[in-house]
Design a protein around this motif. Sequence first.
Motif, PDB file in Angstrom:
ATOM      1  N   ILE A   1       0.839  -1.204   0.000  1.00 30.92           N
ATOM      2  CA  ILE A   1       0.000   0.000   0.000  1.00 30.92           C
ATOM      3  C   ILE A   1       0.872   1.252   0.000  1.00 30.92           C
ATOM      4  CG2 ILE A   1      -1.647   1.344   1.358  1.00 30.92           C
ATOM      5  CD1 ILE A   1      -2.860  -1.307   2.289  1.00 30.92           C
ATOM      6  N   ILE A   2       1.931   1.257   0.821  1.00 30.27           N
ATOM      7  CA  ILE A   2       2.833   2.419   0.875  1.00 30.27           C
ATOM      8  C   ILE A   2       3.496   2.645  -0.472  1.00 30.27           C
ATOM      9  CG2 ILE A   2       4.968   3.301   1.884  1.00 30.27           C
ATOM     10  CD1 ILE A   2       4.172   1.946   4.510  1.00 30.27           C
ATOM     11  N   ILE A   3       3.978   1.575  -1.096  1.00 28.18           N
ATOM     12  CA  ILE A   3       4.631   1.698  -2.407  1.00 28.18           C
ATOM     13  C   ILE A   3       3.642   2.203  -3.457  1.00 28.18           C
ATOM     14  CG2 ILE A   3       5.714   0.388  -4.278  1.00 28.18           C
ATOM     15  CD1 ILE A   3       6.909  -1.447  -2.094  1.00 28.18           C
ATOM     16  N   ALA A   4       2.402   1.680  -3.412  1.00 29.27           N
ATOM     17  CA  ALA A   4       1.378   2.113  -4.372  1.00 29.27           C
ATOM     18  C   ALA A   4       1.052   3.594  -4.192  1.00 29.27           C
ATOM     19  CB  ALA A   4       0.122   1.266  -4.210  1.00 29.27           C
TER      20      ALA A   4
ATOM     21  N   ALA B   1       0.488   9.161   5.439  1.00 26.29           N
ATOM     22  CA  ALA B   1      -0.041   7.796   5.368  1.00 26.29           C
ATOM     23  C   ALA B   1       1.082   6.768   5.492  1.00 26.29           C
ATOM     24  CB  ALA B   1      -0.790   7.605   4.054  1.00 26.29           C
ATOM     25  N   SER B   2       2.224   7.062   4.875  1.00 25.19           N
ATOM     26  CA  SER B   2       3.365   6.136   4.967  1.00 25.19           C
ATOM     27  C   SER B   2       3.880   6.067   6.398  1.00 25.19           C
ATOM     28  CB  SER B   2       4.488   6.595   4.031  1.00 25.19           C
ATOM     29  OG  SER B   2       4.041   6.631   2.689  1.00 25.19           O
TER      30      SER B   2
ATOM     31  N   GLY C   1       1.705   3.722   8.242  1.00 24.37           N
ATOM     32  CA  GLY C   1       2.004   2.340   7.867  1.00 24.37           C
ATOM     33  C   GLY C   1       3.299   1.839   8.468  1.00 24.37           C
ATOM     34  N   ILE C   2       4.345   2.673   8.412  1.00 20.98           N
ATOM     35  CA  ILE C   2       5.633   2.258   8.968  1.00 20.98           C
ATOM     36  C   ILE C   2       5.529   2.102  10.488  1.00 20.98           C
ATOM     37  CG2 ILE C   2       8.027   2.984   9.318  1.00 20.98           C
ATOM     38  CD1 ILE C   2       7.860   4.342   6.556  1.00 20.98           C
ATOM     39  N   GLY C   3       4.790   3.007  11.138  1.00 19.47           N
ATOM     40  CA  GLY C   3       4.574   2.881  12.573  1.00 19.47           C
ATOM     41  C   GLY C   3       3.852   1.589  12.927  1.00 19.47           C
TER      42      GLY C   3
ATOM     43  N   ALA D   1       4.015  13.497  12.031  1.00 17.20           N
ATOM     44  CA  ALA D   1       3.946  13.133  10.614  1.00 17.20           C
ATOM     45  C   ALA D   1       3.781  14.367   9.740  1.00 17.20           C
ATOM     46  CB  ALA D   1       2.783  12.164  10.383  1.00 17.20           C
ATOM     47  N   LEU D   2       2.968  15.319  10.209  1.00 20.35           N
ATOM     48  CA  LEU D   2       2.764  16.560   9.455  1.00 20.35           C
ATOM     49  C   LEU D   2       4.066  17.358   9.364  1.00 20.35           C
ATOM     50  CD1 LEU D   2       0.658  18.393   8.052  1.00 20.35           C
ATOM     51  CD2 LEU D   2       0.300  19.506  10.268  1.00 20.35           C
TER      52      LEU D   2
END
Length: 602
Positions: free
Chosen positions: A209-212, A233-234, A237-239, A251-252
């Motif tokens: 999903i992150i790559i997409a 969003a990444s 996902g990584i978290g 993240a912001l």
Amino acid sequence: MVTVIIIAAVLYTPPPAIVEKEIYHGIVEQNKTNDSGQHLTVKASLPGGKHATILLTYPTVSTQVSPGDSISFMSTLNQPKPPDLYENDYAATLRRNGIEYTAFVRPDNLNITGRNTSLYWQIRRLRPIIGDILKRSDLNASSCEFLIAILTGDSSILPEATRTRFSSSGVAHVLALSGLHVGVIAIILSIVMFPLRMAGNRHISTAIIIIALCGYAVMTGLSPSVTRSVIMASTIGIGFMLRRRYSSFNALLLAVIVILFFDPLALFKPGFQLSFSAVASILIFSVPVYRIKIKNRLLYYIISLFTVTVAATLGTAMISAYHFHTFPCYFILANIPIIILLPFILSGGIIILFAEATGIDCHIVCQAVDCLYSIIDGITHSIANLPGATIKNIHFSGWTIIPYFATLTTLALSIFYRQRIWYFLSSAFIIMTAVTLLATAPRYPEEEFFITRATYETSAMYRYGKEAVLITTAAPQNTSSVIFAHQRRFSDYLSSRDADSLRIAPDTLITGSMKRIGNVLCYNDVTYHFISTDSFTSTGFVDYAIVCRGFKGDILDIARIISPDTILLSNDLHPRRHDRYLDSLRIHNIPHRSLKKYKNAK
């Protein structure tokens, strides 16, 4: 940081204003195509080993140029010119986008010498391909254009009336890719990856999903809003993969650092400012609502939508009004239903895209998307036509933004801490914002008159109160295009004076300090005589005789017959004729002035 800025300012060498005509080589980074041809953003090499970003106008669509193409072209490079009096600052817009030069190239002076086949450029080329695939479907033209805009970010395909309608109803952000679009796409990808998650491969699913999403950001051109959304969003996902706690503000801030590291000029782009201020405001003002316990899930969802809409508007209202000079009054009425419908349209669009690409008939899905878009179109049309739907012609000093955001900050602190000091400071900053608005409000004279610069005619604009007229030497069949061009070039000027329209002045005009009879006009006791033909007569004392395109006679006849105080050579004169007249006036010591903007004019 300050030291780095000072050193960069000292070492910075501005590029030359004009680079002579020769053959240049570069790589196409972006292509925007419209009725006038292709407008290419090219990273080209200059003499001396330097590189520059060039906005290249290529007036043909017979040879389609794609991002990643290596090209060679012959042209003269010009730096964006500063605006004339009251003209929109187009050069500043180009500078904010990193454009150093503009150029026009003839169709036979550009050659495609190669094509970059790296993964990055192959993804970038998917954008027009997606548009072509959707155009092959059974979608209505309007639905297809809307779907292309919200999937690829190419809103230039939409008619001007559609963009204006969405702006007036307060949902223009739907046409610009943002976290809303990325979030919907992330949810769709999560649904597709659900079987993989059920099989116990959650980390692999999250990584895909992150790559997409990263690929989607590249495909849409890495705009600040999409890049910010993908980075956030990444981070989530990584978290999740590392089993670490996630902080929205961290993240912001990470997104801010990453974007400004690669593109420092993004800080000055409205898209960057609006995207980050909207998200920060949502994160601050939505938290109290999420703490409220509401058993009815539907009611909770509606209240959340309402809160997010209001919070985003609080964060972006002042910035949007500063850049675009308008504010939609009924934004809540339009945003809530459209935000509910948008995920279904995006999902339908993705289904249609893959179905068309694989040759599967999806007529039913196309009909569903057409139906949903017709609802959105009806909502925006109804709200945009309501009385007082938009406050227009908003102009204020940029300094007002400082106390405004101080107001939002203290308001947020008062909500979180519920202490009197924050309530007091919030009230004080509200008053300060209002005082700043009033104190820095621009004040203009009741009437103004000035001569504009044009290539094919000589025009002068006169404004009296909210009425603006154009006095022009253009032929009657060309006046509509002249009016259109001036409305675009001087839109900020007209808006700031609360003049919504511009019309051609009649041959006889007497209003305010202006009196016009034919080609002679008098403003504030200064008389101007426009000369655009070889036949002219003396009309009494003239302060300025303006020699325009169409006059081909002897310039000394004007000095002898009319005897003006000063002769003005208009910008629309042919360069050789202009220079000949200029030399003649200098030789005979006749007072004169050139209105043409190039190096020989003095």
